[in-house]
Design a protein around this motif. Structure first.
Motif, mmCIF file in Angstrom:
data_model
loop_
_atom_site.group_PDB
_atom_site.id
_atom_site.type_symbol
_atom_site.label_atom_id
_atom_site.label_comp_id
_atom_site.label_asym_id
_atom_site.label_seq_id
_atom_site.Cartn_x
_atom_site.Cartn_y
_atom_site.Cartn_z
ATOM 1 N N MET A 194 -38.155 -0.937 94.799
ATOM 2 C CA MET A 194 -37.984 0.115 95.647
ATOM 3 C C MET A 194 -38.930 1.306 95.317
ATOM 4 S SD MET A 194 -33.662 0.517 94.583
ATOM 5 C CE MET A 194 -33.602 1.938 95.607
ATOM 6 N N ALA A 195 -39.628 1.321 94.369
ATOM 7 C CA ALA A 195 -40.688 2.421 94.370
ATOM 8 C C ALA A 195 -41.825 2.134 95.332
ATOM 9 C CB ALA A 195 -41.258 2.131 92.486
ATOM 10 N N ALA A 196 -42.142 0.709 95.305
ATOM 11 C CA ALA A 196 -43.280 0.429 96.168
ATOM 12 C C ALA A 196 -42.997 1.076 97.736
ATOM 13 C CB ALA A 196 -43.413 -1.160 96.478
ATOM 14 N N LYS A 197 -42.069 1.414 98.224
ATOM 15 C CA LYS A 197 -41.651 1.683 99.492
ATOM 16 C C LYS A 197 -42.154 3.194 99.514
ATOM 17 C CE LYS A 197 -37.606 1.517 100.679
ATOM 18 N NZ LYS A 197 -35.808 1.624 100.639
ATOM 19 N N PHE A 198 -42.284 3.874 98.337
ATOM 20 C CA PHE A 198 -42.728 5.261 98.501
ATOM 21 C C PHE A 198 -44.260 5.423 98.347
ATOM 22 C CE2 PHE A 198 -38.308 5.223 97.695
ATOM 23 C CZ PHE A 198 -37.748 6.399 98.574
ATOM 24 N N LYS A 199 -45.018 4.315 98.240
ATOM 25 C CA LYS A 199 -46.546 4.459 98.007
ATOM 26 C C LYS A 199 -47.164 5.267 99.137
ATOM 27 C CE LYS A 199 -48.959 0.940 96.800
ATOM 28 N NZ LYS A 199 -49.331 -0.485 96.672
ATOM 29 N N ARG A 200 -46.624 5.317 100.499
ATOM 30 C CA ARG A 200 -47.195 6.008 101.484
ATOM 31 C C ARG A 200 -47.270 7.473 101.186
ATOM 32 N NH1 ARG A 200 -42.387 4.392 103.358
ATOM 33 N NH2 ARG A 200 -40.963 5.800 104.010
ATOM 34 N N TYR A 201 -46.386 8.187 100.231
ATOM 35 C CA TYR A 201 -46.350 9.648 100.194
ATOM 36 C C TYR A 201 -47.553 10.019 99.269
ATOM 37 C CZ TYR A 201 -41.893 9.269 102.652
ATOM 38 O OH TYR A 201 -40.845 9.088 103.493
ATOM 39 N N GLY A 202 -48.415 9.022 98.728
ATOM 40 C CA GLY A 202 -49.496 9.467 98.158
ATOM 41 C C GLY A 202 -49.444 9.427 96.583
ATOM 42 N N ALA A 203 -48.214 9.139 96.111
ATOM 43 C CA ALA A 203 -48.153 9.380 94.391
ATOM 44 C C ALA A 203 -48.469 7.943 93.946
ATOM 45 C CB ALA A 203 -46.694 9.445 94.161
ATOM 46 N N PRO A 204 -49.144 7.989 92.609
ATOM 47 C CA PRO A 204 -49.635 6.834 92.162
ATOM 48 C C PRO A 204 -48.387 5.743 91.905
ATOM 49 C CG PRO A 204 -50.556 8.521 91.011
ATOM 50 C CD PRO A 204 -49.486 9.124 91.908
ATOM 51 N N MET A 205 -48.840 4.581 92.022
ATOM 52 C CA MET A 205 -47.576 3.405 91.729
ATOM 53 C C MET A 205 -47.256 3.663 90.351
ATOM 54 S SD MET A 205 -45.897 1.404 93.452
ATOM 55 C CE MET A 205 -44.604 0.098 93.020
ATOM 56 N N ASN A 206 -47.824 3.669 89.575
ATOM 57 C CA ASN A 206 -47.313 3.741 88.219
ATOM 58 C C ASN A 206 -46.539 4.562 88.023
ATOM 59 O OD1 ASN A 206 -48.645 1.656 86.908
ATOM 60 N ND2 ASN A 206 -50.357 2.488 86.269
ATOM 61 N N ASP A 207 -46.744 5.990 88.708
ATOM 62 C CA ASP A 207 -45.814 6.889 88.319
ATOM 63 C C ASP A 207 -44.417 6.731 89.284
ATOM 64 O OD1 ASP A 207 -47.627 8.615 87.028
ATOM 65 O OD2 ASP A 207 -48.159 9.844 88.701
ATOM 66 N N LEU A 208 -44.596 6.001 90.398
ATOM 67 C CA LEU A 208 -43.079 5.711 91.144
ATOM 68 C C LEU A 208 -42.586 4.563 90.386
ATOM 69 C CD1 LEU A 208 -45.044 5.434 94.638
ATOM 70 C CD2 LEU A 208 -43.322 7.335 93.780
ATOM 71 N N ILE A 209 -43.146 3.720 89.626
ATOM 72 C CA ILE A 209 -42.433 2.810 88.688
ATOM 73 C C ILE A 209 -41.841 3.281 87.739
ATOM 74 C CG2 ILE A 209 -42.811 0.691 87.389
ATOM 75 C CD1 ILE A 209 -44.947 -0.073 89.160
ATOM 76 N N GLN A 210 -42.329 4.413 86.894
ATOM 77 C CA GLN A 210 -41.987 5.013 86.006
ATOM 78 C C GLN A 210 -40.675 5.887 86.422
ATOM 79 O OE1 GLN A 210 -44.442 7.767 83.998
ATOM 80 N NE2 GLN A 210 -43.036 8.602 82.533
ATOM 81 N N GLU A 211 -40.677 6.429 87.567
ATOM 82 C CA GLU A 211 -39.502 7.185 88.028
ATOM 83 C C GLU A 211 -38.314 6.212 88.137
ATOM 84 O OE1 GLU A 211 -38.914 10.562 88.131
ATOM 85 O OE2 GLU A 211 -40.930 10.890 87.165
ATOM 86 N N ALA A 212 -38.728 5.046 88.878
ATOM 87 C CA ALA A 212 -37.708 4.229 89.283
ATOM 88 C C ALA A 212 -37.269 3.568 87.997
ATOM 89 C CB ALA A 212 -38.248 3.004 90.071
ATOM 90 N N GLY A 213 -37.969 3.455 87.049
ATOM 91 C CA GLY A 213 -37.166 2.852 85.756
ATOM 92 C C GLY A 213 -36.356 4.221 85.131
ATOM 93 N N LEU A 214 -36.719 5.215 85.096
ATOM 94 C CA LEU A 214 -35.901 6.471 84.847
ATOM 95 C C LEU A 214 -34.640 6.356 85.775
ATOM 96 C CD1 LEU A 214 -38.456 9.282 84.353
ATOM 97 C CD2 LEU A 214 -37.274 8.011 82.659
ATOM 98 N N GLY A 215 -34.580 6.263 86.847
ATOM 99 C CA GLY A 215 -33.374 6.164 87.624
ATOM 100 C C GLY A 215 -32.648 4.852 87.085
ATOM 101 N N LEU A 216 -33.382 3.772 86.723
ATOM 102 C CA LEU A 216 -32.472 2.438 86.405
ATOM 103 C C LEU A 216 -31.594 2.933 85.043
ATOM 104 C CD1 LEU A 216 -31.974 -0.595 86.992
ATOM 105 C CD2 LEU A 216 -34.197 -0.927 85.748
ATOM 106 N N MET A 217 -32.489 3.710 84.163
ATOM 107 C CA MET A 217 -31.650 3.889 83.010
ATOM 108 C C MET A 217 -30.575 4.832 83.101
ATOM 109 S SD MET A 217 -34.932 4.011 80.107
ATOM 110 C CE MET A 217 -36.060 4.813 81.025
ATOM 111 N N LYS A 218 -30.571 5.842 84.180
ATOM 112 C CA LYS A 218 -29.827 6.645 84.407
ATOM 113 C C LYS A 218 -28.433 5.904 84.798
ATOM 114 C CE LYS A 218 -32.283 10.889 85.460
ATOM 115 N NZ LYS A 218 -32.709 11.848 86.559
#
Length: 293
Positions: free
Chosen positions: A56-80
């Motif tokens: 799911m994080a990979a879908k948002f790469k086009r918005y310019g955010a680093p993939m590592n940051d997106l994965i971290q945020e996706a992980g936080l969402g998973l923990m929530k």
């Protein structure tokens, strides 16, 4: 950047090697975390579905955010999602987690968007993440039909498609216009002519659905193989012909080939299903519907 890319690959590689949880195990882990605050159960639950978060994080790469940051945020969402998941509601954790993962990543992208803040209401968020995708589709459709489409018509069609007022679309278009040029413009000289439109998400099946379907299909295949192995050769043949063919054969047809009566074939089929149910009892109740139980 090389370090970030290496870290991204390592995370993805570990996620793809994680165990696939069947519904029964998933439920036990969810209860253990909710009722006993078992850290080990939480870790297994999060690790098993990290591949979903990454996809799911990979879908948002086009918005310019680093993939590592997106994965971290996706992980936080998973923990929530794990923290708020109620196993008594009767839904799969992966289905519940999708909303929290998506919300977490979307909020991160909008907080870090380089242009003027785009707003935080649900309609503004929907418009932010869907406007250019809808615009690209409408422009492609107009190009195919040869119909001229001016800017005002395009914005009106976007407003109708997304379900928001035209005024909101006009404001969002103005906010995004500083970084969105023609969708057919090349991204950079180093991208070998790759256009911005190539980075837009299409209307095909979403990545999280593909991952979830793949996960469930793999688990079902394992259960089916295990239950089929409990049968003798004739029973396996009857089950394959009756349940696994695109056009299931009739009892009469099988009886003629096996030299048995229709009633005898029905008895063998029932006995085979009983053996399979017994095997499945040790696995999960989730696939019993396949056997007509």
């Amino acid at each position: 950047m090389a370090v970030d890319r290496s870290g991204e690959f390592n995370i993805s590689r570990r996620a793809m090697k994680a165990e696939m949880l069947d519904a029964e195990t998933e439920l036990k882990l969810a209860y253990a975390w909710r009722d006993d605050r078992c850290e080990e159960s939480l870790h297994r639950l999060i690790t098993a579905y990290m591949r979903l978060a990454i996809s799911m994080a990979a879908k948002f790469k086009r918005y310019g955010a680093p993939m590592n940051d997106l994965i971290q945020e996706a992980g936080l969402g998973l923990m929530k999602a794990a923290e708020k998941f109620d196993p008594d509601r009767g839904v799969r954790f992966s289905t519940y987690a999708v909303w929290w993962i998506k919300a977490s990543v979307q909020d991160h992208v909008m907080r870090n968007w380089s242009m003027v803040r785009t707003g935080s209401t649900s309609s503004q968020k929907s418009l932010f993440f869907n406007m250019r995708r809808v615009q690209a589709r409408l422009e492609r459709e107009a190009l195919k039909t040869g119909e001229p489409l001016d800017k005002h018509q395009l914005l009106e069609m976007i407003a109708q498609d997304v379900g928001v007022p035209l005024h909101d679309v006009e404001m969002m278009d103005g906010r995004l216009s500083g970084s969105d040029f023609s969708l057919n413009a090349t991204q950079s000289a180093e991208d070998e002519g790759r256009e911005w439109i190539d980075a837009l998400e299409d209307d095909a099946e979403q990545a999280e659905h593909i991952v979830e379907h793949s996960h469930d299909t793999a688990q079902l295949r394992e259960w089916l193989i295990a239950s089929m192995n409990a049968l003798n050769e004739r029973e396996r043949f009857i089950v394959r012909e009756r349940k696994l063919r695109d056009a299931p054969r009739t009892l009469e047809s099988l009886g003629g080939e096996l030299g048995l009566s229709k009633e005898r074939v029905r008895q063998l089929e029932a006995a085979a299903f009983a053996k399979m149910r017994k095997t499945l009892d040790a696995q999960s109740t989730e696939v019993r519907a396949f056997l007509g139980a």
